[in-house]
Design a protein around this motif. Structure first.
Motif, short mmCIF file in Angstrom:
data_model
loop_
_atom_site.label_atom_id
_atom_site.label_comp_id
_atom_site.label_asym_id
_atom_site.label_seq_id
_atom_site.Cartn_x
_atom_site.Cartn_y
_atom_site.Cartn_z
N LYS A 27 0.83 -1.20 0.00
CA LYS A 27 0.00 0.00 0.00
C LYS A 27 0.87 1.26 0.00
N ILE A 28 0.43 2.25 -0.78
CA ILE A 28 1.15 3.52 -0.89
C ILE A 28 0.19 4.66 -0.59
N TRP A 29 0.65 5.59 0.24
CA TRP A 29 -0.18 6.76 0.57
C TRP A 29 0.69 8.01 0.59
N PRO A 30 0.26 9.11 -0.05
CA PRO A 30 -0.98 9.27 -0.82
C PRO A 30 -0.83 8.73 -2.24
N GLY A 31 -1.95 8.52 -2.90
CA GLY A 31 -1.92 8.05 -4.28
C GLY A 31 -1.74 9.18 -5.27
N LYS A 32 -1.90 10.41 -4.79
CA LYS A 32 -1.75 11.60 -5.63
C LYS A 32 -1.19 12.72 -4.76
N LEU A 33 -0.25 13.48 -5.32
CA LEU A 33 0.41 14.52 -4.54
C LEU A 33 0.42 15.82 -5.35
N SER A 34 -0.09 16.89 -4.74
CA SER A 34 -0.13 18.19 -5.42
C SER A 34 0.66 19.21 -4.60
N VAL A 35 1.61 19.87 -5.26
CA VAL A 35 2.46 20.86 -4.59
C VAL A 35 2.25 22.20 -5.29
N THR A 126 4.16 14.93 -13.25
CA THR A 126 5.15 13.87 -13.39
C THR A 126 4.70 12.68 -12.54
N ARG A 127 5.52 11.66 -12.46
CA ARG A 127 5.15 10.45 -11.72
C ARG A 127 6.29 10.01 -10.80
N VAL A 128 5.91 9.55 -9.61
CA VAL A 128 6.86 8.87 -8.73
C VAL A 128 6.54 7.39 -8.84
N VAL A 129 7.43 6.65 -9.47
CA VAL A 129 7.19 5.22 -9.71
C VAL A 129 7.86 4.40 -8.61
N ILE A 130 7.08 3.54 -7.99
CA ILE A 130 7.57 2.71 -6.88
C ILE A 130 7.46 1.24 -7.30
N THR A 131 8.60 0.57 -7.31
CA THR A 131 8.66 -0.84 -7.71
C THR A 131 8.99 -1.70 -6.50
N VAL A 146 5.99 -5.50 -8.84
CA VAL A 146 4.80 -4.67 -8.99
C VAL A 146 5.24 -3.21 -9.03
N GLU A 147 4.66 -2.45 -9.96
CA GLU A 147 4.96 -1.03 -10.06
C GLU A 147 3.69 -0.22 -9.79
N LEU A 148 3.83 0.79 -8.96
CA LEU A 148 2.75 1.74 -8.72
C LEU A 148 3.29 3.14 -9.00
N ALA A 149 2.44 4.00 -9.53
CA ALA A 149 2.86 5.36 -9.86
C ALA A 149 2.00 6.37 -9.10
N VAL A 150 2.66 7.21 -8.33
CA VAL A 150 1.98 8.30 -7.63
C VAL A 150 2.01 9.53 -8.53
N LYS A 151 0.85 10.09 -8.85
CA LYS A 151 0.80 11.30 -9.67
C LYS A 151 1.31 12.48 -8.85
N LEU A 152 2.23 13.23 -9.44
CA LEU A 152 2.78 14.41 -8.77
C LEU A 152 2.48 15.64 -9.62
N TYR A 153 1.74 16.59 -9.02
CA TYR A 153 1.39 17.84 -9.69
C TYR A 153 2.17 18.98 -9.03
N ILE A 154 2.80 19.80 -9.86
CA ILE A 154 3.54 20.96 -9.36
C ILE A 154 2.98 22.21 -10.02
N ILE A 155 2.54 23.16 -9.20
CA ILE A 155 1.98 24.42 -9.70
C ILE A 155 2.92 25.55 -9.28
N THR A 156 3.47 26.26 -10.25
CA THR A 156 4.44 27.30 -9.95
C THR A 156 3.73 28.61 -9.59
N PRO A 157 4.47 29.56 -8.99
CA PRO A 157 3.83 30.82 -8.56
C PRO A 157 3.25 31.61 -9.73
N LYS A 158 2.26 32.43 -9.39
CA LYS A 158 1.71 33.35 -10.39
C LYS A 158 2.70 34.48 -10.62
#
Length: 204
Positions: A27-35, A126-131, A146-158
């Motif tokens: 198990k991997i937590w979180p499954g999605k990461l937004s920065v 991008t993706r953080v791939v965990i094998t 087994v490979e799992l990919a955590v979605k990583l979202y990066i939002i830059t400053p305005k």
């Protein structure tokens, strides 16, 4: 019965949103990461976020981690690939998780200062791939990966310039109020003058 089914569906959706579970149980937590970055930093500074990996097996598992860009066909709408994949990495890249325990991997984001000014108002994915090598049985022996990919979202400053349109709108609004006030005052004054002239003529 219907309420029970609805509750189960909602629970499944929530679990999918917050964690990833590989076939076999890891198990991997979180499954999605937004920065989201509110501003650029004045000096070199790393942003770190942990990802927890849980091993429910009675055997230890070996984990490897890496960062890679997703296929453009599956990238989230309005997002693009990060310009340089070296700006994101994981620590550690390899680790061993003992039976029935958890460990953390850190996602490290470090965008060089000399590149920051070029990337305002960006949304990267991008993706953080965990094998992991999962034992086929509790007795050990043959493993499968087994490979799992955590979605990583990066939002830059305005951009700093991004505030200018709002300033112009505010100034235009204030200017419009002044124009309306002056116009109204002028019309009122003109009417008062006409009334005075009319009164003077009638008095004569």
């Amino acid at each position: 019965m219907k309420k029970t089914i609805v509750f189960i569906l909602i629970s499944l959706i929530l679990l999918t949103s917050f964690s990833l579970t590989a076939y076999g149980g890891i198990k991997i937590w979180p499954g999605k990461l937004s920065v989201e970055l509110n501003k650029w930093f004045d000096e070199e500074k790393e942003i770190r976020h942990p990802i927890q990996i849980t091993n429910p097996f009675s055997n230890g598992v070996n984990i490897t981690t890496r960062v890679e860009n997703p296929n453009l066909k599956v990238i989230t709408e309005r997002y693009s690939l990060i310009p340089d994949l070296s700006w994101v990495h994981t620590e550690p890249e390899n680790l061993y998780i003992p039976p029935k325990s958890s460990k953390e991997v850190e996602v490290v984001i470090n965008i060089p200062i000399d590149q920051q000014e070029m990337y305002y108002n960006e949304k990267w994915e991008t993706r953080v791939v965990i094998t992991s090598d999962i034992p086929l049985s509790s007795g050990g022996g043959m493993n499968f990966q087994v490979e799992l990919a955590v979605k990583l979202y990066i939002i830059t400053p305005k951009s700093k310039q991004g505030d200018y349109p709002y300033i112009f709108i505010l100034l235009f609004f204030i200017f419009s109020i002044i124009i309306v006030y002056l116009t109204t005052s002028y019309i009122k004054k003109k009417k008062d003058n006409l009334k005075s002239i009319y009164y003077f003529k009638n008095k004569k």
